[in-house]
Scaffold this motif. Structure first.
Motif, PDB file in Angstrom:
ATOM      1  N   UNK A  96      -6.398   5.638  17.181  1.00  0.00           N
ATOM      2  CA  UNK A  96      -5.053   5.604  17.757  1.00  0.00           C
ATOM      3  C   UNK A  96      -4.493   6.994  17.966  1.00  0.00           C
ATOM      4  N   UNK A  97      -3.741   7.174  19.054  1.00  0.00           N
ATOM      5  CA  UNK A  97      -3.070   8.444  19.312  1.00  0.00           C
ATOM      6  C   UNK A  97      -1.591   8.187  19.458  1.00  0.00           C
ATOM      7  N   UNK A  98      -0.789   8.522  18.520  1.00  0.00           N
ATOM      8  CA  UNK A  98      -1.148   8.958  17.169  1.00  0.00           C
ATOM      9  C   UNK A  98      -1.628   7.776  16.317  1.00  0.00           C
ATOM     10  N   UNK A  99      -2.283   8.043  15.185  1.00  0.00           N
ATOM     11  CA  UNK A  99      -2.793   6.946  14.338  1.00  0.00           C
ATOM     12  C   UNK A  99      -1.662   6.207  13.611  1.00  0.00           C
ATOM     13  N   UNK A 100      -2.070   5.228  12.787  1.00  0.00           N
ATOM     14  CA  UNK A 100      -1.085   4.378  12.102  1.00  0.00           C
ATOM     15  C   UNK A 100      -0.285   5.164  11.063  1.00  0.00           C
ATOM     16  N   UNK A 101       0.933   4.678  10.806  1.00  0.00           N
ATOM     17  CA  UNK A 101       1.774   5.219   9.733  1.00  0.00           C
ATOM     18  C   UNK A 101       1.584   4.372   8.489  1.00  0.00           C
ATOM     19  N   UNK A 102       1.657   5.000   7.319  1.00  0.00           N
ATOM     20  CA  UNK A 102       1.498   4.249   6.078  1.00  0.00           C
ATOM     21  C   UNK A 102       2.751   4.370   5.216  1.00  0.00           C
ATOM     22  N   UNK A 103       3.115   3.240   4.587  1.00  0.00           N
ATOM     23  CA  UNK A 103       4.245   3.226   3.655  1.00  0.00           C
ATOM     24  C   UNK A 103       3.791   2.540   2.373  1.00  0.00           C
ATOM     25  N   UNK A 104       4.101   3.173   1.230  1.00  0.00           N
ATOM     26  CA  UNK A 104       3.761   2.546  -0.038  1.00  0.00           C
ATOM     27  C   UNK A 104       4.910   1.601  -0.411  1.00  0.00           C
ATOM     28  N   UNK A 105       4.625   0.296  -0.581  1.00  0.00           N
ATOM     29  CA  UNK A 105       5.687  -0.670  -0.877  1.00  0.00           C
ATOM     30  C   UNK A 105       5.330  -1.528  -2.084  1.00  0.00           C
ATOM     31  N   UNK A 106       6.367  -2.009  -2.750  1.00  0.00           N
ATOM     32  CA  UNK A 106       6.163  -2.932  -3.864  1.00  0.00           C
ATOM     33  C   UNK A 106       6.355  -4.344  -3.320  1.00  0.00           C
ATOM     34  N   UNK A 107       5.389  -5.178  -3.569  1.00  0.00           N
ATOM     35  CA  UNK A 107       5.417  -6.533  -3.026  1.00  0.00           C
ATOM     36  C   UNK A 107       6.011  -7.482  -4.066  1.00  0.00           C
ATOM     37  N   UNK A 108       7.033  -8.223  -3.688  1.00  0.00           N
ATOM     38  CA  UNK A 108       7.506  -9.223  -4.659  1.00  0.00           C
ATOM     39  C   UNK A 108       7.687 -10.574  -3.966  1.00  0.00           C
ATOM     40  N   UNK A 109       7.341 -11.611  -4.684  1.00  0.00           N
ATOM     41  CA  UNK A 109       7.320 -12.947  -4.109  1.00  0.00           C
ATOM     42  C   UNK A 109       8.116 -13.883  -5.018  1.00  0.00           C
ATOM     43  N   UNK A 110       9.052 -14.547  -4.439  1.00  0.00           N
ATOM     44  CA  UNK A 110       9.725 -15.621  -5.190  1.00  0.00           C
ATOM     45  C   UNK A 110      10.023 -16.749  -4.221  1.00  0.00           C
ATOM     46  N   UNK A 111      10.812 -17.689  -4.670  1.00  0.00           N
ATOM     47  CA  UNK A 111      11.066 -18.861  -3.833  1.00  0.00           C
ATOM     48  C   UNK A 111      11.689 -18.484  -2.494  1.00  0.00           C
ATOM     49  N   UNK A 112      12.381 -17.363  -2.486  1.00  0.00           N
ATOM     50  CA  UNK A 112      13.041 -16.923  -1.253  1.00  0.00           C
ATOM     51  C   UNK A 112      12.077 -16.412  -0.210  1.00  0.00           C
ATOM     52  N   UNK A 113      10.906 -15.988  -0.578  1.00  0.00           N
ATOM     53  CA  UNK A 113       9.945 -15.421   0.366  1.00  0.00           C
ATOM     54  C   UNK A 113       9.351 -14.148  -0.171  1.00  0.00           C
ATOM     55  N   UNK A 114       8.696 -13.411   0.705  1.00  0.00           N
ATOM     56  CA  UNK A 114       8.071 -12.156   0.296  1.00  0.00           C
ATOM     57  C   UNK A 114       8.985 -10.995   0.695  1.00  0.00           C
ATOM     58  N   UNK A 115       9.218 -10.121  -0.272  1.00  0.00           N
ATOM     59  CA  UNK A 115      10.010  -8.924   0.020  1.00  0.00           C
ATOM     60  C   UNK A 115       9.176  -7.687  -0.297  1.00  0.00           C
TER      61      UNK A 115
END
Lengths: 368, 301
Positions: free
Chosen positions: A236-255
């Motif tokens: 890719x030009x420019x290539x992909x961007x990366x973000x470090x995220x914390x994944x949390x899952x509950x009844x409401x969905x994924x955040x």
């Protein structure tokens, strides 16, 4: 008709230095394969082993099911275009192209006809009596191409053939070589470190790193379904961007929680992420999947660092948490550096990678 | 005002153009004083008798002397065989070292040692080695190839045998030199040209003959010219091994006449002889260039 198989192929240069650690690859008849990777990844070494210019440390090379691992280059029915052309300066263009045909002791008229055909195909028909020293770099490249085509090889090897040409010629030659391939239908292997070259020419791309294959796939595969962070960050030009995220899952969905933003995503669609509850993962976003959004809809806002107009589109760089995030937006949107803009993600096209292995987290949608 | 301006500019230009000439001036002066002048003087003197009268007598004397024809023949023999043998061996070694096998750079270093020795040292080394009680016989005796009674008397052979000995010693000293030149040429060609040869159907021999040697031709020509010129001028080793007049060669005769015999008459003979040698050297070089086709204009087929 030619199929090529590399089975457990490896090349060791010295006790500790491996050129190629392990290669397993099947190339179908008429296929155009591109070996892509940064310098030192083993792509040229692999090609040289197929050509017979490099001894094989381990493994087997099969051409049409015939083992050619230890056969001399001249008996392999392969031909090659070299990075520095390697046309012979003391021979005319005709003699350069006819070299292999003369050694094969073909009749005179056959040689003449074949040389003329291939020279016309690469459009150097009027240069046959010249010496290479009188030709431009681009013309010498065409001689090298004609010489390789004249053999009518089973496999056509191209070792970074366009890297010594200037930018404009390079792009033109890409198109021309692809057209020639469609015409000759010779099974081809093309080595390059230029990902845009690879994307535009390949039926399938083999991405290599440290002497191993990282991913094999169509241009769409490697772009939209990058196997790991290396591929996503290379293609890719420019290539992909990366973000470090914390994944949390509950009844409401994924955040997905990032120090600067919070992103809610569809739990149905990104089902697999449930396994990563309370774990850190890497979110990958292609530059065109970062969208400008109004203040109230924005996931986060950031100041523009630099704008790079490209004519058909513009690349916008933002300084984000000490690293640079790049996005691609259509031409015509008026922005200035220093402007603060709101951003959103294209939630249809998010990429997720395991933080430890850096491998893609395969989601249900891609298994279909 | 404008014209003055122009003049200063011109001056600057001219001064700039003068710089290269000024830089080579010392060399030119040196060349005239110590080279062209003595050479011209020698040529003139070679056409004069002791009394200072113009004459061809010196040349006639040489052409009547049977030793001159022996010297000419010996020199031709030495040049032909030594240059041929040296070239073939040096080319083989250059090809071998160019494959960059393990330890090839050390071998290259070893091979260069003879090149570093001056001709006098080489002559001294071999004349002590080839003496009947010299180190060559000692070595042969150590390995029981000869016994004490059967010591080889190297330096007592006939004309032809002696000349092969000279060729051997000359080759020993000169091969590294030729090899270095050829190796430099080979490394300039680059591996891709040869690899393309292998891919496009060539065997090792075909690639050597149709790609490597033609591409190396300018280098080969240089090496051959240099070798032919210095082979025609061989003398010191011969004198050190055999003394004067045993194996007469052209330049040895010059030295003999000028330095050893030394009288006014012989000095003039020596000058005439050196003019002849100079002509032979030039003729040989031109002949070689002609035969090898270096005068042909490229690419006008």
């Amino acid at each position: 008709m030619a199929t090529l198989q590399l089975i457990d192929l490896a090349k060791r240069f010295t006790k500790k230095v491996w050129g190629v650690r392990k290669m397993d690859l099947e190339v179908a008849d008429k296929e155009f394969i591109v070996l892509l990777g940064p310098s030192g990844c083993g792509k040229t070494t692999t090609m040289r082993m197929i050509a017979g210019l490099e001894n094989v440390t381990r493994g087997t090379i099969l051409l049409d099911d015939r083992d050619i691992t230890d056969i001399a280059p001249r008996n392999r029915h392969v031909s090659m275009v070299f990075q520095n052309y390697a046309v012979w300066p003391h021979m005319t263009v005709f003699d350069n192209i006819a070299f292999s045909l003369k050694l094969a002791k073909l009749p005179h008229d056959v040689i003449k006809r074949r040389v003329r055909e291939t020279a016309d195909m690469v459009r150097i028909g009027e240069l046959l009596k010249r010496l290479p020293g009188q030709l431009s770099g681009g013309q010498q490249q065409r001689v090298a191409l004609a010489r390789a085509l004249a053999v009518k090889p089973k496999v056509f090897l191209l070792d970074e053939p366009l890297s010594n040409l200037d930018a404009k010629l390079r792009v033109n030659m890409r198109t021309e070589m692809k057209a020639i391939h469609q015409q000759t239908e010779a099974t081809s292997i093309f080595v390059t470190h230029d990902q845009s070259e690879a994307m535009s020419m390949a039926d399938r791309i083999v991405i290599m790193k440290d002497g191993k294959i990282v991913q094999i796939g169509t241009p769409d595969d490697v772009y939209f379904r990058s196997a790991d962070m290396f591929v996503a960050g290379f293609i890719g030009t420019p290539p992909a961007n990366f973000f470090k995220v914390l994944c949390s899952y509950d009844s409401g969905g994924i955040v997905l929680k990032h120090t600067h933003f919070k992103l809610e995503i569809d739990a149905e669609k990104y089902d697999k992420l449930k396994e990563y509850n309370r774990k850190e993962i890497i979110l990958g976003v292609r530059p065109e999947d970062l969208l400008i959004a109004s203040e109230d809809k924005a996931v986060f806002s950031e100041q523009i660092l630099v704008i790079e107009p490209q004519g058909s589109h513009q690349v916008v760089a933002l300084s984000f948490e000490g690293s640079i995030v790049k996005m691609v937006i259509p031409a015509g949107i008026k922005l200035n550096h220093g402007d603060k803009i709101g951003l959103d993600f294209n939630r249809e096209r998010l990429h997720f990678f395991d933080k430890e292995t850096e491998k893609r987290i395969i989601l249900r949608q891609h298994l279909v | 005002m404008a014209s003055l301006n122009l003049q200063t500019i011109l001056d600057k230009e001219t001064r700039k153009k003068m710089i290269p000439y000024m830089l080579i001036a010392p060399v030119i002066i040196y060349y005239f004083l110590f080279w062209i002048f003595p050479v011209l003087n020698a040529i003139i003197e070679s056409f004069k008798s002791i009394e200072g009268v113009w004459t061809l007598g010196n040349y006639i004397h040489i052409f009547k002397d049977p030793v001159f024809y022996r010297a000419l023949l010996n020199t031709a023999f030495l040049v032909f065989f030594s240059v041929t043998i040296e070239f073939i061996l040096a080319f083989g070694l250059a090809l071998l070292i160019n494959t960059k096998f393990k330890g090839s750079s050390f071998f290259l270093f070893l091979a260069m040692i003879p090149m570093a020795l001056p001709a006098v040292a080489v002559g001294a080394m071999w004349s002590s080695g080839l003496a009947t009680r010299g180190w060559m016989n000692s070595v042969l005796m150590t390995f029981k190839i000869v016994d004490d009674a059967g010591k080889i008397i190297f330096l007592a052979g006939g004309n032809i045998a002696s000349m092969w000995l000279i060729i051997l010693i000359d080759a020993w000293q000169v091969i590294p030199f030729v090899m270095i030149i050829l190796l430099a040429g080979l490394q300039g060609i680059g591996a891709e040209s040869r690899e393309a040869g292998y891919i496009f159907g060539g065997t090792k021999f075909q690639v050597l003959r149709k790609i490597t040697i033609p591409m190396l031709k300018p280098t080969i020509t240089t090496a051959m010219i240099l070798r032919i010129i210095s082979a025609i001028q061989i003398w010191l080793i011969i004198v050190m091994l055999f003394g004067f007049n045993r194996i007469p060669v052209l330049l040895e005769q010059v030295v003999l006449n000028v330095d050893e015999l030394g009288s006014d008459f012989f000095e003039r003979i020596g000058m005439a002889l050196s003019v002849i040698v100079a002509l032979i050297v030039s003729a040989a070089a031109i002949l070689y260039l002609k035969v090898s086709g270096s005068f042909e204009k490229e690419a006008e087929k």
